[in-house]
Design an enzyme around this catalytic site. Sequence first.
Site, PDB file in Angstrom:
ATOM      1  N   HIS A 121      38.650  36.488  37.956  1.00  0.00           N
ATOM      2  CA  HIS A 121      38.774  35.209  37.549  1.00  0.00           C
ATOM      3  C   HIS A 121      37.261  34.848  37.185  1.00  0.00           C
ATOM      4  O   HIS A 121      36.364  34.940  37.915  1.00  0.00           O
ATOM      5  CB  HIS A 121      39.531  34.270  38.100  1.00  0.00           C
ATOM      6  CG  HIS A 121      39.881  33.085  37.168  1.00  0.00           C
ATOM      7  ND1 HIS A 121      38.969  32.189  37.119  1.00  0.00           N
ATOM      8  CD2 HIS A 121      41.029  32.663  36.556  1.00  0.00           C
ATOM      9  CE1 HIS A 121      39.528  30.931  36.285  1.00  0.00           C
ATOM     10  NE2 HIS A 121      40.870  31.465  36.135  1.00  0.00           N
ATOM     11  N   ASP A 198      39.402  34.610  47.009  1.00  0.00           N
ATOM     12  CA  ASP A 198      39.843  34.002  46.227  1.00  0.00           C
ATOM     13  C   ASP A 198      41.496  33.896  46.229  1.00  0.00           C
ATOM     14  O   ASP A 198      42.098  34.872  45.776  1.00  0.00           O
ATOM     15  CB  ASP A 198      39.389  34.245  44.513  1.00  0.00           C
ATOM     16  CG  ASP A 198      40.257  33.652  43.618  1.00  0.00           C
ATOM     17  OD1 ASP A 198      41.321  32.735  43.822  1.00  0.00           O
ATOM     18  OD2 ASP A 198      39.823  33.801  42.325  1.00  0.00           O
ATOM     19  N   GLN A 201      46.140  33.035  43.431  1.00  0.00           N
ATOM     20  CA  GLN A 201      47.380  33.821  43.091  1.00  0.00           C
ATOM     21  C   GLN A 201      47.998  34.423  44.201  1.00  0.00           C
ATOM     22  O   GLN A 201      49.062  34.988  44.111  1.00  0.00           O
ATOM     23  CB  GLN A 201      46.995  34.876  42.064  1.00  0.00           C
ATOM     24  CG  GLN A 201      46.323  34.411  40.654  1.00  0.00           C
ATOM     25  CD  GLN A 201      47.517  33.573  40.028  1.00  0.00           C
ATOM     26  OE1 GLN A 201      48.493  33.404  40.239  1.00  0.00           O
ATOM     27  NE2 GLN A 201      46.755  32.663  38.893  1.00  0.00           N
ATOM     28  N   LYS A 224      49.073  25.561  41.861  1.00  0.00           N
ATOM     29  CA  LYS A 224      49.893  26.707  41.604  1.00  0.00           C
ATOM     30  C   LYS A 224      50.964  27.150  42.590  1.00  0.00           C
ATOM     31  O   LYS A 224      51.497  28.161  42.512  1.00  0.00           O
ATOM     32  CB  LYS A 224      48.837  28.022  41.685  1.00  0.00           C
ATOM     33  CG  LYS A 224      47.677  28.051  40.374  1.00  0.00           C
ATOM     34  CD  LYS A 224      46.833  29.005  40.494  1.00  0.00           C
ATOM     35  CE  LYS A 224      45.665  28.781  39.508  1.00  0.00           C
ATOM     36  NZ  LYS A 224      45.983  29.146  38.238  1.00  0.00           N
ATOM     37  N   CYS A 362      40.812  34.033  31.400  1.00  0.00           N
ATOM     38  CA  CYS A 362      39.577  33.711  32.180  1.00  0.00           C
ATOM     39  C   CYS A 362      39.200  35.035  32.804  1.00  0.00           C
ATOM     40  O   CYS A 362      38.429  35.022  33.951  1.00  0.00           O
ATOM     41  CB  CYS A 362      39.549  32.453  33.235  1.00  0.00           C
ATOM     42  SG  CYS A 362      39.922  31.101  32.440  1.00  0.00           S
TER      43      CYS A 362
END
Length: 404
Positions: A121, A198, A201, A224, A362
């Site tokens: 991303h 990261d 997700q 999220k 993104c």
Amino acid sequence: MNAELIKSQFPILNQKINGHPLVYLDSAASSQKPKQVLEAVQAYYEHDNANVHRGVHTLGSRATDAYEGARERVARFIGAAKTEEIVFMRGTTTALNLVASSYGPSVLEAGDEIVITPMEHHSNLIPWQQLAKRTGAVLKYIPLQPDGHVELEDVEKTVTSKTKIVSMAYVSNVLGVVNPVKEIAAIVHRHGGVMVVDGAQSTPHMKVDVQDLDCDFYAFSGHKMCAPTGIGVLYGKKHLLESMEPIEFGGEMIDDVGLYDSTWKELPWKFEGGTPIIAGAVGLAAAIDFLEEIGLDEIHRHETKLAAYAIGRLSEIDGLTLYGPREREVGLLTFNLLDVHPHDVATVLDTMGIAIRAGHHCCQPLMRWLQASSTARASLYMYNTEKDIDRLAEALIQAKEYFA
């Protein structure tokens, strides 16, 4: 797991869009919020709203207890060794920028290496890109396999003794790939580097234990994972956070201020300048309670099963290109339909009450790797069902006929 029962706890999902029952398939961008979270935030504002840490009055004490209690809740949720390893931020983007802007310059010299992947991303690409420019470091990319996954053999070839930082998404927001970050962290540490993950997700969809992963930094966003917008977390190993300088200055983060010099509070408050995101932290704690009541393993199993069903249904549609591996553990499907622009596909689906995402997500370098300017994306969560997938497949068939 009863997805229909879970869905009933999300007020926003009980509505019609353009005359059709809403099918929300955009949770990778932002999940919906259950009553439990909405009520927790409302209760905070109605009963405990005050600034934290400095007030000695009752409301200030309650707010402080709620805010710091949320920090403890997050630490338990991701398996942090110490509560002070949890820094509240606006989200994943802010957290990754803090690591790049504070930790990065302290360890990098010209010729050192930063390693990422083409699937990142922009929030996990641009900070390292800019850091490399500022320091003279070399930005390197681990190559992707044809279906988008990463091979450990390629990691071994890319990471060297000059590699100081490796940063990678645990789960790709486009391909649905789950990267082997635990094994990659071991490779990175063997070469003397640090591993940044990261987790935007991954954290909403699977059980995460940062000590088991042995990552050095881990970032994720609350919105999220059923929490409010504007709250996120940076986990960092204590000794690394202690070595870092704050990059945002003002109230809350100081210890002593003189006319010409100042000192900072201890962890984690030295990174939390200004009035913190109190209501967001309260909502995040409530979201964690909600997720753990259901069970992260249950959520993961549900999404894996649903993803398999969705891949099967979408693969039946002639002219639909599905990106990423055929088998995946998360409910995220990225595709294109014939030569129709994804925005047009998404617009037609919206007329049928189905919400998906369209664009480059993104991830412009990844789009170029896929040889696509943009794609459509349907992302699933615990409140989605096979009926939602059937609605999506039927709508895509209608869209195909419309544009034929």
